[in-house]
Write an enzyme that holds these catalytic residues in place. Structure first.
Site, PDB file in Angstrom:
ATOM      1  N   GLY A  22       0.828  -1.198   0.000  1.00 12.92           N
ATOM      2  CA  GLY A  22       0.000   0.000   0.000  1.00 12.92           C
ATOM      3  C   GLY A  22       0.864   1.251   0.000  1.00 12.92           C
ATOM      4  N   CYS A  23       0.225   2.374  -0.252  1.00 13.39           N
ATOM      5  CA  CYS A  23       0.973   3.638  -0.338  1.00 13.39           C
ATOM      6  C   CYS A  23       1.504   4.062   1.035  1.00 13.39           C
ATOM      7  CB  CYS A  23       0.114   4.720  -0.969  1.00 13.39           C
ATOM      8  SG  CYS A  23      -1.540   4.855  -0.259  1.00 13.39           S
ATOM      9  N   TYR A  24       0.635   4.047   2.041  1.00 11.79           N
ATOM     10  CA  TYR A  24       1.106   4.393   3.380  1.00 11.79           C
ATOM     11  C   TYR A  24       2.216   3.439   3.838  1.00 11.79           C
ATOM     12  CZ  TYR A  24      -2.788   7.683   4.409  1.00 11.79           C
ATOM     13  OH  TYR A  24      -3.664   8.736   4.426  1.00 11.79           O
TER      14      TYR A  24
ATOM     15  N   THR B   3       4.421   1.826   2.230  1.00  4.39           N
ATOM     16  CA  THR B   3       5.701   2.107   1.580  1.00  4.39           C
ATOM     17  C   THR B   3       6.420   3.261   2.264  1.00  4.39           C
ATOM     18  OG1 THR B   3       4.884   1.288  -0.542  1.00  4.39           O
ATOM     19  CG2 THR B   3       6.777   2.784  -0.610  1.00  4.39           C
ATOM     20  N   ALA B   4       5.694   4.356   2.465  1.00  3.10           N
ATOM     21  CA  ALA B   4       6.320   5.532   3.080  1.00  3.10           C
ATOM     22  C   ALA B   4       6.746   5.256   4.519  1.00  3.10           C
ATOM     23  CB  ALA B   4       5.354   6.720   3.039  1.00  3.10           C
TER      24      ALA B   4
END
Lengths: 343, 343, 343, 343
Positions: free
Chosen positions: D148-150, D152-153
């Site tokens: 997911g995007c979150y 990854t960060a």
């Protein structure tokens, strides 16, 4: 009618203060000064005020200001301290929206604001104008230091936890986000829409001026020194602060919703949302209100408090008017009963 | 107190109408109906209203609405016409914020709105609620069709030129720009922030529903058929309409600034800016005001009029309240004296 | 490899030019100069370039620039003219992204730019760098004046109509809208996000510097003087220009879609959309492309052309690279084949 | 050339994947399927792709997809699992950009995604496609679950601290902020620009689907269960995630800058900024890059890590292409060498 003077009406807190005071039934605006814009009609600079004010900006002349009952400073830091002593001597109340009197320790002040304080003797007398914390002192004050925008959002969110001794004071975190109007209305590259628009960033992670201000109040409340981490961020919007506050419970047998509801039950400008809520900054756009939600994910030890204000209202001009009302014995909500502009 | 009912309070014009009426000193809100949200507390859906209204949305029941003095419809097109006859028969005034009664020709209406009109007999009676044009008729009306947002901005900008016969009526152009709230609060892909944000486009160039509405009024004013080109655009912001209006002078011996100033000298909600001005939509954010500047580049034959409103206020809910005030004989500015939220 | 120098790389056209040239397979960037930032690593100022360029800004020294094959000026107006003669004498090609060589009449230039021109003798030689209009001349030029951003969008939209003699040249109107990056990256109050965000306005209605530039080109194309009204507006977004163009047909027996399609059939960077389209500025975000749609509402005499570009690419840096490619005999699309960033 | 199929190309991750793959030198796009849009030309839906792709969306037919070397799923959750077994059986690699294979525990998956998993037997085989953590496994995988995007960060920001055992794993906090494109391109009221614009809020504080995903990976890394608080927020911008990460040092004798620099020294897509930096989401707009800064305010025990990505690139489509490159033995940066679009 209360005769009001405003020093420095060309910034965002200034125009917001004008908007609020022009709708205040007990206020007469006597003078709005600006060194740079003296002679300019105020409504020419701020066309939203057309038809509401005929005054022009005037030179900041102390002899004119001493005729006021109260003078607001909506100026850069370091300005109010130049005139405050004279005004106070003349019996004029002073409400400073800038930082000149927010810290009690002059050494600390000098360090964070990079200048000498010209009237350190007034620091002890100045009352920190957060009514939810210092209402009684405000009522008797001559000189009020309005809190910064971040401190207002953060302190109102942490107050109930600290006063009740529910959390570990060494592990307090405020992850705060502000719209761009918090940086004021002065030309600067980082605040250009081409720079601040469509992007998000943290800033001053290694030290922001609101950190000592918040720490000082937190320590007073908890009666101990605190461990407080503060990370401010810039949001690509104009108004609004959202503080996300993290603390670790030392007492887990408590109904947090109750604690917050009771602490603020008589506060007209603090609104505790129902369990499970997520306040949006737009809810309070243009109004003197702090909306707070308190969460405890998975019923663990971590408390998450969400606190929103309009940085220009409860974080600046509105809070200043709230202080005015207290100072002059008016109902605290006088002139502050507007409804947030949504959407 | 005027007993007010609101049908359809869940959209943007609905919540704006609530914001204004809740601050109106002569209004009591009796019911706010919503088929979809009946039972939901209004302030739960719109947290800016917390503390200002305790009502929940109720089912749209005609027997409750007939107890009101006036009913506002802040509904999708085609809803007001279902209930208007019954309400009027019961002696209730009706103010429609949608398009049901804006056109006088039922064929035209059917064509642009793609449905049958259920009470065409009321079209002739309905008064087009632009007070600056139809104040006298409004005062005596039972049924008011509030103008669309674009028509308000366009008509107020062109009125003085047409009434004075100064321009060629066959060459009128309105290049209009609207914030996204004009599209309402219903789920749709094109209005997602991911679609409408950080971009600009025209839409409906080959035909927009506000075109016949504007044409009709322009023809009435100029007493001739007009040639009118209308190009609406979507601006990546929430509130505001800016109409840039182009017309060709047939009489160049005229002081345009004077013409506009005189036409609107007694209008509390139309503000003619000084020569050389450029109104910004933010000047009128949240208020019932139209700001207009008139330009004549290089003193040529081309007039350029700039006209801004808040689409949700002077373009919808505020204008509706202005109509209410006229209808009930109140000072026209009652409840509409707020100051624009800038920044 | 072409040795390239860039004078003034700290603004928005500068960083965009860097982004494009760093991805250009035939270009070597030899120097990027900045008086104010000499010594600063470029990637420290623009962190999107980290890992792509190791250079620091250098002092603008003519002896270094004369070693380049071509020098781009991404500077404020009035800078390129200081160094252009010397560079041209040394056999270096010059591509100016600013306005120094856009007008041919020095009196006109002085009037609009409020300064003396230091090398008026070069005005006649300079080629106006709109390839779709002057490709042949560009190929042979020493000195190229890249068009302004508004002129690019406006001219590409009006070209086909004027070349084919289809419209009344006395009635041309361009209602143009630009994102804030068009104003550059210099500190200024009106471009603060707090000022330009969430608002829309026209500006310079009584005269914008791009007016004489567009008029001059329109006159050249139509071989007659033109009547042209130009109203620029500021959109609360960063990139993009949308020009809405109005003209009156003198020949209504024509298929406008065909006219546009044929005029641009061999142009790699002009994209004529299908009938009924509405180009959005986001379609061309970050790319050297102009998208155009042509409309004729109700089949009347009024043509409405919608034209969008990215002001920093086809309106500035991309067009400069396109000129570079032509100048050095490369395929015109070299380094310019990216895809627009949507959303 | 690698024959690629894309299932579900109508959302934001889909169009971004198309943008990247169309510029990838080793990829041939064979089919893009969409149940709802079959027959529509892709470039008609996404005009930024005009001239770059001639394909129309096709029906999602398995017999066509099995002819591909690899199939990407840019679909809602629950779609990839329907076809993955058949594709894998046919020897086709599968890269899922959705959540179907991100969790290893099927009970956990069912709980968070509210549906039955149709091929739980594949959960153990699926490789979590964060190359910086699982590069070797990815190279040998058949089925890749893109993070997911979150996650990854957050994971890239916490990795170095956990791997080196520097922080208390029971006190991890991620205060994360995302642009609106993270919510996808489906009609919904909360994602309207009228709702999400000019406002800021937290959401899902009591539980977000990315929480178990992050927890699982954090536990794997630290080889212990972790205490992790995750608060996502919505930022009024389109692209970008900013994660502000808080952890408490258990070892204060360490040079954090060194730790991060060394951990990522060979990673082409993780960029550690110099001490004192504040990454902005715009730095990485449109590119497959994570920029990270590590801070230790007042040299205390609290670490603050700032981590930014473009949620649609390193947080979705770009990471998927990075996985493709690894999977097919290409240089990992193939097709991913663009430069961030700033401003």
């Amino acid at each position: 009618m209360i005769n009001v003077g405003i020093v420095g009406g060309t910034g965002y807190t200034g125009v917001e203060l004008l908007r609020l005071l022009l709708q205040h039934p007990q206020v007469h605006i006597q003078a709005v000064t600006s060194r740079g814009e003296a002679g300019t009609r105020i409504a020419d600079m701020f066309p939203n005020l057309r038809g509401h004010i005929e005054l022009a900006f005037s030179e900041p002349a102390i002899d004119k200001l001493v005729q006021c009952d109260v003078v607001f400073f909506a100026t850069p830091n370091g300005t109010a301290m130049q005139s405050a002593p004279e005004l106070l001597n003349a019996g004029v109340k002073v409400i400073d929206l800038a930082a000149d009197f927010r810290l009690q320790d002059v050494t600390e002040w000098r360090k964070w604001y990079n200048m000498e304080h010209t009237c350190p003797e007034l620091l002890a007398e100045a009352v920190y104008g957060l009514p939810e914390l210092h209402r009684t002192a405000i009522a008797k004050a001559r000189l009020i230091a309005c809190p910064g925008c971040y401190p207002t959002a953060v302190l109102l969110g942490l107050l109930p936890l600290l006063e009740a001794g529910l959390v570990d004071c060494q592990q307090l975190i405020a992850d705060a986000k502000s719209g761009v109007s918090g940086a004021g209305r002065k030309a600067s590259v980082p605040m250009l829409m081409g720079e601040a628009g469509e992007s998000f960033k943290a800033y001053n992670v290694l030290g922001h001026r609101h950190w000592p201000e918040i720490c000082g109040q937190l320590s007073n409340i908890s009666k101990t020194s605190v461990g407080f981490t503060f990370v401010p961020h810039l949001v690509p919007m104009i108004r609004g602060i959202h503080a996300t506050l993290y603390a670790t419970l030392v007492n887990t047998e408590v109904n947090l919703q109750e604690v917050f509801a009771q602490r603020y039950q008589n506060e007209p400008f603090v609104d505790i949302l129902p369990p499970g809520s997520h306040p949006e900054t737009r809810n309070v756009r243009g109004v003197n209100r702090c909306q707070i939600a308190v969460h405890r994910p998975f019923n663990g030890k971590q408390v998450v408090v969400l606190s929103v204000i309009d940085n220009l209202v409860k974080g600046a001009a509105g809070q200043a008017v709230q202080n005015l009302n207290i100072l002059f014995g008016l109902p605290e909500t006088t002139g502050l009963q507007g409804i947030g502009l949504l959407p």
